[in-house]
Design a protein around this motif. Structure first.
Motif, PDB file in Angstrom:
ATOM      1  N   VAL A 115       0.822  -1.212   0.000  1.00  0.00           N
ATOM      2  CA  VAL A 115       0.000   0.000   0.000  1.00  0.00           C
ATOM      3  C   VAL A 115       0.855   1.260   0.000  1.00  0.00           C
ATOM      4  O   VAL A 115       0.495   2.274  -0.613  1.00  0.00           O
ATOM      5  N   ALA A 116       2.027   1.210   0.646  1.00  0.00           N
ATOM      6  CA  ALA A 116       2.924   2.375   0.636  1.00  0.00           C
ATOM      7  C   ALA A 116       3.381   2.678  -0.793  1.00  0.00           C
ATOM      8  O   ALA A 116       3.499   3.838  -1.196  1.00  0.00           O
ATOM      9  N   SER A 117       3.616   1.630  -1.562  1.00  0.00           N
ATOM     10  CA  SER A 117       4.038   1.823  -2.948  1.00  0.00           C
ATOM     11  C   SER A 117       2.870   2.326  -3.807  1.00  0.00           C
ATOM     12  O   SER A 117       3.054   3.148  -4.710  1.00  0.00           O
ATOM     13  N   VAL A 118       1.667   1.859  -3.506  1.00  0.00           N
ATOM     14  CA  VAL A 118       0.475   2.378  -4.200  1.00  0.00           C
ATOM     15  C   VAL A 118       0.377   3.878  -3.957  1.00  0.00           C
ATOM     16  O   VAL A 118       0.182   4.666  -4.886  1.00  0.00           O
ATOM     17  N   GLU A 119       0.561   4.266  -2.698  1.00  0.00           N
ATOM     18  CA  GLU A 119       0.434   5.683  -2.335  1.00  0.00           C
ATOM     19  C   GLU A 119       1.432   6.530  -3.118  1.00  0.00           C
ATOM     20  O   GLU A 119       1.101   7.604  -3.623  1.00  0.00           O
ATOM     21  N   ARG A 120       2.663   6.014  -3.255  1.00  0.00           N
ATOM     22  CA  ARG A 120       3.692   6.767  -3.986  1.00  0.00           C
ATOM     23  C   ARG A 120       3.399   6.817  -5.487  1.00  0.00           C
ATOM     24  O   ARG A 120       3.862   7.708  -6.189  1.00  0.00           O
ATOM     25  N   ALA A 121       2.613   5.844  -5.987  1.00  0.00           N
ATOM     26  CA  ALA A 121       2.306   5.801  -7.417  1.00  0.00           C
ATOM     27  C   ALA A 121       1.137   6.714  -7.786  1.00  0.00           C
ATOM     28  O   ALA A 121       0.881   6.967  -8.964  1.00  0.00           O
ATOM     29  N   LEU A 122       0.421   7.216  -6.766  1.00  0.00           N
ATOM     30  CA  LEU A 122      -0.736   8.065  -7.053  1.00  0.00           C
ATOM     31  C   LEU A 122      -0.300   9.440  -7.536  1.00  0.00           C
ATOM     32  O   LEU A 122       0.701   9.976  -7.078  1.00  0.00           O
ATOM     33  N   GLY A 123      -1.050   9.983  -8.471  1.00  0.00           N
ATOM     34  CA  GLY A 123      -0.769  11.336  -8.954  1.00  0.00           C
ATOM     35  C   GLY A 123      -2.079  12.014  -9.278  1.00  0.00           C
ATOM     36  O   GLY A 123      -3.150  11.426  -9.086  1.00  0.00           O
ATOM     37  N   PRO A 124      -1.997  13.251  -9.793  1.00  0.00           N
ATOM     38  CA  PRO A 124      -3.232  13.989 -10.078  1.00  0.00           C
ATOM     39  C   PRO A 124      -4.111  13.299 -11.134  1.00  0.00           C
ATOM     40  O   PRO A 124      -5.320  13.522 -11.173  1.00  0.00           O
ATOM     41  N   ALA A 125      -3.512  12.462 -11.985  1.00  0.00           N
ATOM     42  CA  ALA A 125      -4.295  11.818 -13.053  1.00  0.00           C
ATOM     43  C   ALA A 125      -4.837  10.440 -12.659  1.00  0.00           C
ATOM     44  O   ALA A 125      -5.540   9.804 -13.438  1.00  0.00           O
ATOM     45  N   THR A 126      -4.515   9.996 -11.417  1.00  0.00           N
ATOM     46  CA  THR A 126      -4.956   8.654 -11.019  1.00  0.00           C
ATOM     47  C   THR A 126      -6.478   8.585 -10.904  1.00  0.00           C
ATOM     48  O   THR A 126      -7.089   9.371 -10.189  1.00  0.00           O
ATOM     49  N   LYS A 127      -7.055   7.630 -11.624  1.00  0.00           N
ATOM     50  CA  LYS A 127      -8.520   7.485 -11.623  1.00  0.00           C
ATOM     51  C   LYS A 127      -8.946   6.253 -10.830  1.00  0.00           C
ATOM     52  O   LYS A 127     -10.038   6.212 -10.262  1.00  0.00           O
ATOM     53  N   ALA A 128      -8.102   5.219 -10.846  1.00  0.00           N
ATOM     54  CA  ALA A 128      -8.483   3.958 -10.202  1.00  0.00           C
ATOM     55  C   ALA A 128      -7.251   3.185  -9.775  1.00  0.00           C
ATOM     56  O   ALA A 128      -6.143   3.434 -10.253  1.00  0.00           O
ATOM     57  N   ILE A 129      -7.491   2.240  -8.859  1.00  0.00           N
ATOM     58  CA  ILE A 129      -6.470   1.274  -8.453  1.00  0.00           C
ATOM     59  C   ILE A 129      -7.055  -0.105  -8.731  1.00  0.00           C
ATOM     60  O   ILE A 129      -8.197  -0.377  -8.355  1.00  0.00           O
ATOM     61  N   ALA A 146      -9.099   3.128   2.110  1.00  0.00           N
ATOM     62  CA  ALA A 146      -8.959   4.384   2.852  1.00  0.00           C
ATOM     63  C   ALA A 146      -8.224   5.425   1.998  1.00  0.00           C
ATOM     64  O   ALA A 146      -8.647   6.574   1.880  1.00  0.00           O
ATOM     65  N   LEU A 147      -7.145   4.945   1.363  1.00  0.00           N
ATOM     66  CA  LEU A 147      -6.353   5.807   0.486  1.00  0.00           C
ATOM     67  C   LEU A 147      -7.202   6.312  -0.687  1.00  0.00           C
ATOM     68  O   LEU A 147      -7.169   7.498  -1.046  1.00  0.00           O
ATOM     69  N   ALA A 148      -7.952   5.411  -1.273  1.00  0.00           N
ATOM     70  CA  ALA A 148      -8.760   5.744  -2.452  1.00  0.00           C
ATOM     71  C   ALA A 148      -9.864   6.726  -2.097  1.00  0.00           C
ATOM     72  O   ALA A 148     -10.146   7.667  -2.846  1.00  0.00           O
ATOM     73  N   VAL A 343       7.599   4.566  -9.478  1.00  0.00           N
ATOM     74  CA  VAL A 343       7.834   3.859  -8.219  1.00  0.00           C
ATOM     75  C   VAL A 343       8.840   2.738  -8.466  1.00  0.00           C
ATOM     76  O   VAL A 343       8.723   2.017  -9.445  1.00  0.00           O
ATOM     77  N   PRO A 344       9.825   2.565  -7.586  1.00  0.00           N
ATOM     78  CA  PRO A 344      10.739   1.435  -7.775  1.00  0.00           C
ATOM     79  C   PRO A 344       9.993   0.112  -7.599  1.00  0.00           C
ATOM     80  O   PRO A 344       9.139  -0.008  -6.727  1.00  0.00           O
ATOM     81  N   LEU A 345      10.317  -0.860  -8.445  1.00  0.00           N
ATOM     82  CA  LEU A 345       9.654  -2.162  -8.374  1.00  0.00           C
ATOM     83  C   LEU A 345      10.651  -3.204  -7.864  1.00  0.00           C
ATOM     84  O   LEU A 345      10.748  -4.320  -8.376  1.00  0.00           O
ATOM     85  N   THR A 346      11.380  -2.785  -6.834  1.00  0.00           N
ATOM     86  CA  THR A 346      12.497  -3.568  -6.310  1.00  0.00           C
ATOM     87  C   THR A 346      12.075  -4.950  -5.843  1.00  0.00           C
ATOM     88  O   THR A 346      12.721  -5.949  -6.165  1.00  0.00           O
ATOM     89  N   VAL A 347      11.018  -5.016  -5.062  1.00  0.00           N
ATOM     90  CA  VAL A 347      10.602  -6.303  -4.496  1.00  0.00           C
ATOM     91  C   VAL A 347      10.117  -7.226  -5.613  1.00  0.00           C
ATOM     92  O   VAL A 347      10.469  -8.405  -5.665  1.00  0.00           O
ATOM     93  N   THR A 348       9.326  -6.683  -6.530  1.00  0.00           N
ATOM     94  CA  THR A 348       8.842  -7.471  -7.663  1.00  0.00           C
ATOM     95  C   THR A 348      10.028  -8.066  -8.424  1.00  0.00           C
ATOM     96  O   THR A 348      10.042  -9.258  -8.746  1.00  0.00           O
TER      97      THR A 348
END
Ligand SMILES: *Cc1c(COP(=O)(O)O)cnc(C)c1O
Length: 380
Positions: A115-129, A146-148, A343-348
Motif C-alpha cells: 500500500v505504501a508503494s500504491v500511495e507513492r504511485a498516485l498522482g493527479p491523473a490517477t482514476k483507479a487502483i 482508505a487511500l482511495a 515507483v521502484p519495483l524492487t521487491v517485484t
C-alpha cells in the motif's frame, strides 16, 4: 515435440453427469444466447458474494475492461496496477484509453500489493487502483480503500483468483467499487471462458449493462419475449455477453466452489508442511490475518535464491509434474517497456525469478502432493 501427458497437471476440471446434464439440458432448450440461465447465474453469484448487481461476461478480461470503463477511466487517466499480476490488468487499462502505473508488492512472504508503494504511485491523473488478491489470498483492501476514498479514486478488485475468499466475512470482489471474476478453465470456478462483474453502485451497474451489449437499451432476449420491439444505442459498447450453456455450467460449479476451496486449503497446508524448514525455500502467505479466508487458487513457492528455475521445471516435467510462473512482471514485457515508472519495483524484481507455481486443484490427493514435494525437494 509431442505434448507431455501430465501425471500431475497444474489444474484439473472434474466432469460428472450433473455438469454434463446441465449443459445438455440447456443445449436442448434451443435458446443459447443470453437468457434465463445467465440471469439465474447472475442472481446466484450476486447473492453468493453479497453484491447488488452482477453481470456475466465473456471473460475475466472483459470484466476488467467493463469495470474500468464503468468507473469512468478514459484518455488522460492513470490506473495503479501491481506489476506482479496477469497482463490483462494492464492491457484493459489501455483498452479503456488510460495508462497503467505499476506498483510494487510487499515481499517474499506476502506477494500482495504494497500500500505504501500504491500511495507513492498516485498522482493527479490517477482514476483507479486495480488490486489483485494474489493466489486467492485477500490483500489489505482496508488500507487501499482508505487511500482511495481520501483522494476520490475508484477501487477495482481483480478477484480472478479469489472467488469465495473473504475478509471479516465479506467476499473478495464485493468490497471495492467493482469486482471482477474469471471463469477460465484453470480458475476455481471454471466454465471454459467467462467472467463476472459485480458492484453495489446502481450508476456503475447501468454503464456496465449498456457497455456489455453494444450500448443497446434492450437485449435480443427481451425482444424474443415480446418485452421490447426495438432499441436505442446510447453509447459505443462492446459485445461482452455470456451464453446459456456456460451459465448452466456456472450454476453447477458455484454450488461446488466452497467445497473445492476447502479441498485446496487442505492440499496447500500439506505442501506447506512438507516445505517447512527447508533452507531458502519460502511458502508465502503463512501468517494470513485471522479474519481472512483464502480461495487458495495457486500454490506458489519462492525457490532458494540462485536456483536454476528452468532446469528445475524441466526436471519436474520429466516426472510428469506441470508447473507455472505467476507472473512474469508486466513491466518486463515489450509492450510495457516504456511505460512510466514513478515507483521502484524492487521487491517485484527480487521475487519474480524465484516464483514457481505447483499443482493445486480439488481433485488432487495426498500422495500426489507428496510426489510433487519430494520431486521438488530432491532438486534443491
Ligand atoms: C485469469 C485472470 C484474468 C483474466 O481472465 P480471463 O477470463 O482469462 O480473461 C485476469 N486477471 C487475473 C489475475 C487472472 O488470473
Amino acid at each position: 515435440m509431442s505434448e507431455p501427458t501430465w501425471r500431475v497437471p497444474l489444474s484439473d476440471i472434474a466432469v460428472d453427469n450433473e455438469l454434463a446434464g446441465a449443459a445438455l439440458e440447456t443445449l436442448r432448450s434451443g435458446w443459447w444466447s443470453m437468457g434465463p440461465q445467465v440471469a439465474a447465474f447472475e442472481r446466484a453469484f450476486a447473492d453468493y458474494v453479497g453484491s447488488r448487481h452482477a453481470f456475466a461476461v465473456s471473460s475475466g478480461t472483459s470484466a476488467l475492461h467493463l469495470a474500468l470503463a464503468g468507473v469512468g477511466c478514459g484518455p488522460g487517466d492513470e490506473v495503479v496496477v501491481p506489476s506482479l499480476t496477469f497482463v490483462a490488468a494492464a492491457n484493459t487499462v489501455r483498452h479503456a484509453g488510460a495508462e497503467p502505473v505499476f506498483c510494487d508488492v510487499l515481499g517474499p512472504h506476502d506477494l500482495n500489493l504494497d500500500v505504501a508503494s500504491v500511495e507513492r504511485a498516485l498522482g493527479p491523473a490517477t482514476k483507479a487502483i486495480v488490486v489483485l488478491h494474489y493466489g486467492g489470498h485477500p490483500c489489505d483492501l482496508g488500507a487501499v480503500a482508505a487511500l482511495a476514498e481520501e483522494r476520490g479514486i475508484a477501487v477495482v478488485e481483480d478477484a480472478a483468483h479469489a472467488p469465495g475468499a473473504t475478509v471479516d466475512g465479506r467476499f473478495c470482489g464485493s468490497i471495492g467499487d467493482v469486482g471482477c471474476f474469471s471463469f477460465f478453465s484453470n480458475k476455481n470456478l471454471a466454465v471454459g471462458e467467462g467472467g463476472m462483474v459485480v458492484t453495489d453502485s446502481d450508476e456503475v451497474a447501468e454503464r456496465i449493462r449498456l457497455l456489455r451489449s453494444h450500448g443497446m437499451t434492450t437485449l435480443t432476449w427481451d425482444r424474443h419475449r415480446g418485452h421490447a420491439h426495438s432499441y436505442d444505442v446510447v453509447t459505443s459498447g462492446f459485445n461482452y455477453r455470456f451464453d446459456e450453456v456456460r451459465a448452466a455450467l456456472g450454476l453447477v460449479q458455484l454450488t461446488r466452489l466452497d467445497a473445492g476451496n476447502e479441498a485446496r486449503a487442505g492440499f496447500a497446508a500439506r505442501y506447506r508442511e512438507r516445505f517447512a524448514g527447508v533452507e531458502g525455500l519460502v511458502v508465502p502467505f503463512g501468517d494470513n490475518d485471522a479474519g481472512a479466508r483464502s480461495a487458495h487458487h495457486l500454490m506458489v513457492v519462492l525457490l532458494p535464491p540462485g536456483t536454476d528455475r528452468d532446469a528445475l521445471r524441466t526436471a519436474l516435467q520429466a516426472e510428469g509434474i506441470q508447473t507455472s510462473v505467476h507472473y512474469p512482471p508486466i513491466h518486463h514485457f515489450s509492450a510495457y517497456a516504456d511505460s512510466a515508472r514513478p515507483v521502484p519495483l524492487t521487491v517485484t524484481d527480487e521475487v519474480a525469478p524465484r516464483l514457481l507455481t505447483l499443482p493445486l486443484y480439488p481433485g488432487l490427493d495426498d500422495q500426489l502432493v507428496d510426489l510433487v514435494s519430494d520431486t521438488l525437494l530432491a532438486q534443491l
